[in-house]
Write a protein that holds these residues in place. Structure first.
Motif, PDB file in Angstrom:
ATOM      1  N   VAL A 137     -11.935  59.695  48.027  1.00 21.42           N
ATOM      2  CA  VAL A 137     -12.676  59.962  46.742  1.00 21.42           C
ATOM      3  C   VAL A 137     -12.657  58.756  45.623  1.00 21.42           C
ATOM      4  CG1 VAL A 137     -12.407  62.649  46.799  1.00 21.42           C
ATOM      5  CG2 VAL A 137     -10.904  61.380  45.584  1.00 21.42           C
ATOM      6  N   PRO A 138     -13.407  58.651  44.731  1.00 25.49           N
ATOM      7  CA  PRO A 138     -13.179  57.699  43.748  1.00 25.49           C
ATOM      8  C   PRO A 138     -11.962  57.717  42.849  1.00 25.49           C
ATOM      9  CG  PRO A 138     -15.280  58.691  43.490  1.00 25.49           C
ATOM     10  CD  PRO A 138     -14.629  59.539  44.488  1.00 25.49           C
ATOM     11  N   LEU A 139     -11.313  56.634  43.016  1.00 25.73           N
ATOM     12  CA  LEU A 139     -10.123  56.462  42.433  1.00 25.73           C
ATOM     13  C   LEU A 139      -8.810  57.302  42.961  1.00 25.73           C
ATOM     14  CD1 LEU A 139     -10.996  57.228  38.479  1.00 25.73           C
ATOM     15  CD2 LEU A 139     -11.096  54.987  39.916  1.00 25.73           C
ATOM     16  N   GLY A 140      -9.224  57.816  44.096  1.00 27.23           N
ATOM     17  CA  GLY A 140      -8.038  58.453  45.224  1.00 27.23           C
ATOM     18  C   GLY A 140      -7.437  59.776  44.346  1.00 27.23           C
ATOM     19  N   PHE A 141      -8.142  60.565  43.586  1.00 25.99           N
ATOM     20  CA  PHE A 141      -7.643  61.667  43.045  1.00 25.99           C
ATOM     21  C   PHE A 141      -8.914  62.466  42.707  1.00 25.99           C
ATOM     22  CE2 PHE A 141      -7.419  59.103  39.321  1.00 25.99           C
ATOM     23  CZ  PHE A 141      -8.193  59.721  38.262  1.00 25.99           C
ATOM     24  N   TRP A 142      -8.366  63.990  42.426  1.00 27.71           N
ATOM     25  CA  TRP A 142      -9.046  65.039  41.745  1.00 27.71           C
ATOM     26  C   TRP A 142      -8.250  65.469  40.418  1.00 27.71           C
ATOM     27  CZ3 TRP A 142     -13.636  68.245  42.606  1.00 27.71           C
ATOM     28  CH2 TRP A 142     -14.293  67.970  43.955  1.00 27.71           C
ATOM     29  N   GLU A 143      -9.138  65.719  39.401  1.00 24.90           N
ATOM     30  CA  GLU A 143      -8.262  66.218  38.250  1.00 24.90           C
ATOM     31  C   GLU A 143      -8.795  67.824  38.004  1.00 24.90           C
ATOM     32  OE1 GLU A 143      -9.201  64.198  34.601  1.00 24.90           O
ATOM     33  OE2 GLU A 143     -11.459  64.797  34.712  1.00 24.90           O
ATOM     34  N   PHE A 144      -7.567  68.427  37.655  1.00 25.72           N
ATOM     35  CA  PHE A 144      -7.972  69.972  37.470  1.00 25.72           C
ATOM     36  C   PHE A 144      -7.392  69.981  36.001  1.00 25.72           C
ATOM     37  CE2 PHE A 144      -8.582  70.104  41.926  1.00 25.72           C
ATOM     38  CZ  PHE A 144      -8.809  71.500  42.307  1.00 25.72           C
ATOM     39  N   TYR A 145      -8.206  70.657  35.149  1.00 21.15           N
ATOM     40  CA  TYR A 145      -8.168  70.741  33.749  1.00 21.15           C
ATOM     41  C   TYR A 145      -8.537  71.687  32.911  1.00 21.15           C
ATOM     42  CZ  TYR A 145     -12.754  68.874  32.644  1.00 21.15           C
ATOM     43  OH  TYR A 145     -13.937  68.880  32.580  1.00 21.15           O
ATOM     44  N   ALA A 146      -8.159  71.915  31.576  1.00 22.93           N
ATOM     45  CA  ALA A 146      -8.487  72.665  30.716  1.00 22.93           C
ATOM     46  C   ALA A 146      -8.567  72.101  29.477  1.00 22.93           C
ATOM     47  CB  ALA A 146      -7.655  73.990  30.688  1.00 22.93           C
ATOM     48  N   VAL A 147      -9.764  71.869  28.723  1.00 26.79           N
ATOM     49  CA  VAL A 147      -9.649  71.680  27.556  1.00 26.79           C
ATOM     50  C   VAL A 147      -8.858  72.375  26.527  1.00 26.79           C
ATOM     51  CG1 VAL A 147     -11.304  70.852  25.498  1.00 26.79           C
ATOM     52  CG2 VAL A 147     -11.768  70.374  27.763  1.00 26.79           C
ATOM     53  N   THR A 148      -8.005  71.749  25.671  1.00 36.40           N
ATOM     54  CA  THR A 148      -7.179  72.478  24.883  1.00 36.40           C
ATOM     55  C   THR A 148      -7.879  72.165  23.306  1.00 36.40           C
ATOM     56  OG1 THR A 148      -5.271  70.705  24.842  1.00 36.40           O
ATOM     57  CG2 THR A 148      -5.069  72.359  26.196  1.00 36.40           C
ATOM     58  N   ASP A 149      -8.378  71.259  22.910  1.00 34.57           N
ATOM     59  CA  ASP A 149      -8.928  70.722  21.728  1.00 34.57           C
ATOM     60  C   ASP A 149      -9.969  70.130  22.080  1.00 34.57           C
ATOM     61  OD1 ASP A 149      -9.597  70.024  19.149  1.00 34.57           O
ATOM     62  OD2 ASP A 149      -7.476  69.276  18.904  1.00 34.57           O
ATOM     63  N   ASP A 150     -11.062  70.599  21.798  1.00 32.94           N
ATOM     64  CA  ASP A 150     -12.369  69.834  22.135  1.00 32.94           C
ATOM     65  C   ASP A 150     -12.673  68.727  20.785  1.00 32.94           C
ATOM     66  OD1 ASP A 150     -14.588  69.375  23.722  1.00 32.94           O
ATOM     67  OD2 ASP A 150     -16.086  70.483  22.732  1.00 32.94           O
ATOM     68  N   ASN A 151     -12.001  68.728  19.891  1.00 29.04           N
ATOM     69  CA  ASN A 151     -12.406  67.714  18.808  1.00 29.04           C
ATOM     70  C   ASN A 151     -11.075  67.340  18.079  1.00 29.04           C
ATOM     71  OD1 ASN A 151     -13.969  66.353  17.241  1.00 29.04           O
ATOM     72  ND2 ASN A 151     -14.369  67.908  15.763  1.00 29.04           N
ATOM     73  N   PRO A 152     -10.210  66.526  19.032  1.00 27.21           N
ATOM     74  CA  PRO A 152      -9.089  66.289  18.350  1.00 27.21           C
ATOM     75  C   PRO A 152      -9.131  65.411  17.237  1.00 27.21           C
ATOM     76  CG  PRO A 152      -9.417  65.036  20.483  1.00 27.21           C
ATOM     77  CD  PRO A 152     -10.429  66.036  20.157  1.00 27.21           C
ATOM     78  N   ALA A 153      -8.029  65.245  16.425  1.00 26.60           N
ATOM     79  CA  ALA A 153      -8.071  64.351  15.291  1.00 26.60           C
ATOM     80  C   ALA A 153      -8.169  62.931  15.747  1.00 26.60           C
ATOM     81  CB  ALA A 153      -6.879  64.692  14.363  1.00 26.60           C
ATOM     82  N   ASN A 154      -7.601  62.753  16.724  1.00 21.24           N
ATOM     83  CA  ASN A 154      -7.268  61.358  17.411  1.00 21.24           C
ATOM     84  C   ASN A 154      -7.747  61.263  18.515  1.00 21.24           C
ATOM     85  OD1 ASN A 154      -6.786  58.535  17.724  1.00 21.24           O
ATOM     86  ND2 ASN A 154      -4.582  58.868  18.049  1.00 21.24           N
ATOM     87  N   PRO A 155      -9.272  61.132  18.857  1.00 17.99           N
ATOM     88  CA  PRO A 155      -9.833  61.245  20.150  1.00 17.99           C
ATOM     89  C   PRO A 155      -9.639  59.951  20.873  1.00 17.99           C
ATOM     90  CG  PRO A 155     -11.392  60.609  18.778  1.00 17.99           C
ATOM     91  CD  PRO A 155     -10.281  61.110  17.923  1.00 17.99           C
ATOM     92  N   GLU A 156      -9.260  58.974  20.443  1.00 20.34           N
ATOM     93  CA  GLU A 156      -8.897  57.721  21.228  1.00 20.34           C
ATOM     94  C   GLU A 156      -7.278  57.662  21.448  1.00 20.34           C
ATOM     95  OE1 GLU A 156     -11.306  55.881  22.431  1.00 20.34           O
ATOM     96  OE2 GLU A 156     -12.560  57.190  21.446  1.00 20.34           O
ATOM     97  N   GLY A 157      -6.787  58.637  21.283  1.00 19.95           N
ATOM     98  CA  GLY A 157      -5.183  58.790  21.254  1.00 19.95           C
ATOM     99  C   GLY A 157      -4.485  58.361  22.805  1.00 19.95           C
ATOM    100  N   ALA A 158      -3.499  57.861  22.758  1.00 21.83           N
ATOM    101  CA  ALA A 158      -2.986  57.213  24.142  1.00 21.83           C
ATOM    102  C   ALA A 158      -2.259  58.368  24.836  1.00 21.83           C
ATOM    103  CB  ALA A 158      -1.407  56.595  23.601  1.00 21.83           C
ATOM    104  N   SER A 159      -2.409  58.386  26.092  1.00 27.59           N
ATOM    105  CA  SER A 159      -2.337  59.288  27.097  1.00 27.59           C
ATOM    106  C   SER A 159      -2.180  58.882  28.444  1.00 27.59           C
ATOM    107  CB  SER A 159      -3.361  60.403  27.159  1.00 27.59           C
ATOM    108  OG  SER A 159      -4.496  59.864  27.528  1.00 27.59           O
ATOM    109  N   THR A 160      -1.678  59.710  29.528  1.00 27.73           N
ATOM    110  CA  THR A 160      -1.980  59.332  30.641  1.00 27.73           C
ATOM    111  C   THR A 160      -3.058  60.020  31.271  1.00 27.73           C
ATOM    112  OG1 THR A 160       0.440  59.526  30.937  1.00 27.73           O
ATOM    113  CG2 THR A 160      -0.892  59.769  32.813  1.00 27.73           C
TER     114      THR A 160
END
Length: 153
Positions: free
Chosen positions: A111-134
């Motif tokens: 698969v592209p990039l070698g992974f699937w992601e399983f996720y839930a949106v916890t904040d659809d409009n965060p104050a810092n949408p460009e924030g650092a993360s993994t």
């Protein structure tokens, strides 16, 4: 019972043209529009369609995922993956695609990039949408995509 839907993230050459096309195709307005980014929440068929503007790479698959309604569903999926012996990586407060998410990456072959992601949106409009993360963006660059990979946002 909480619902889940498959997420399909596509690279597109022109975000406005692609947004207009998928609006007509599925008959729904975008759920979210940002510069170079659009997503749709489609009830029938149950699909989270993400468009990421990446001129020159249009028509390609960016990544695959499953959007859950709750973090508890993500945690349940994680327990199932671990029990099945799958390689996982957890990102509990991932800021990607203009939203904060609780997610699990599952290493997958072919698969592209070698992974699937399983996720839930916890904040659809965060104050810092460009924030650092993994995020899928960080993992894309780490997987060697470099300039070829469009990061969310």
């Amino acid at each position: 019972m909480a619902t889940t839907r498959v997420q399909l993230a596509l690279d597109v050459d022109d975000i406005d043209e692609a947004t207009a096309f998928y609006t007509r195709l599925f008959g729904v307005a975008p759920h979210k529009r940002r510069d170079g980014y659009t997503n749709f929440v489609i009830a029938d068929p149950p699909l989270k369609l993400v468009l990421i503007e990446n001129p020159g790479a249009g028509g390609g698959l960016n990544h695959l995922g499953v959007e859950a309604e709750t973090s508890a569903q993500v945690d349940g999926a994680l327990a199932r993956f671990v029990e099945a012996g799958l390689q996982t990586r957890v990102a509990q407060q991932d800021v990607c695609c203009n939203a904060e998410q609780h997610k699990v990456f599952v290493t997958a072959p072919d698969v592209p990039l070698g992974f699937w992601e399983f996720y839930a949106v916890t904040d659809d409009n965060p104050a810092n949408p460009e924030g650092a993360s993994t995020s899928v963006c960080e993992l894309s660059c780490a997987a060697g995509g470099g300039e070829q990979v469009s990061c969310c946002g």
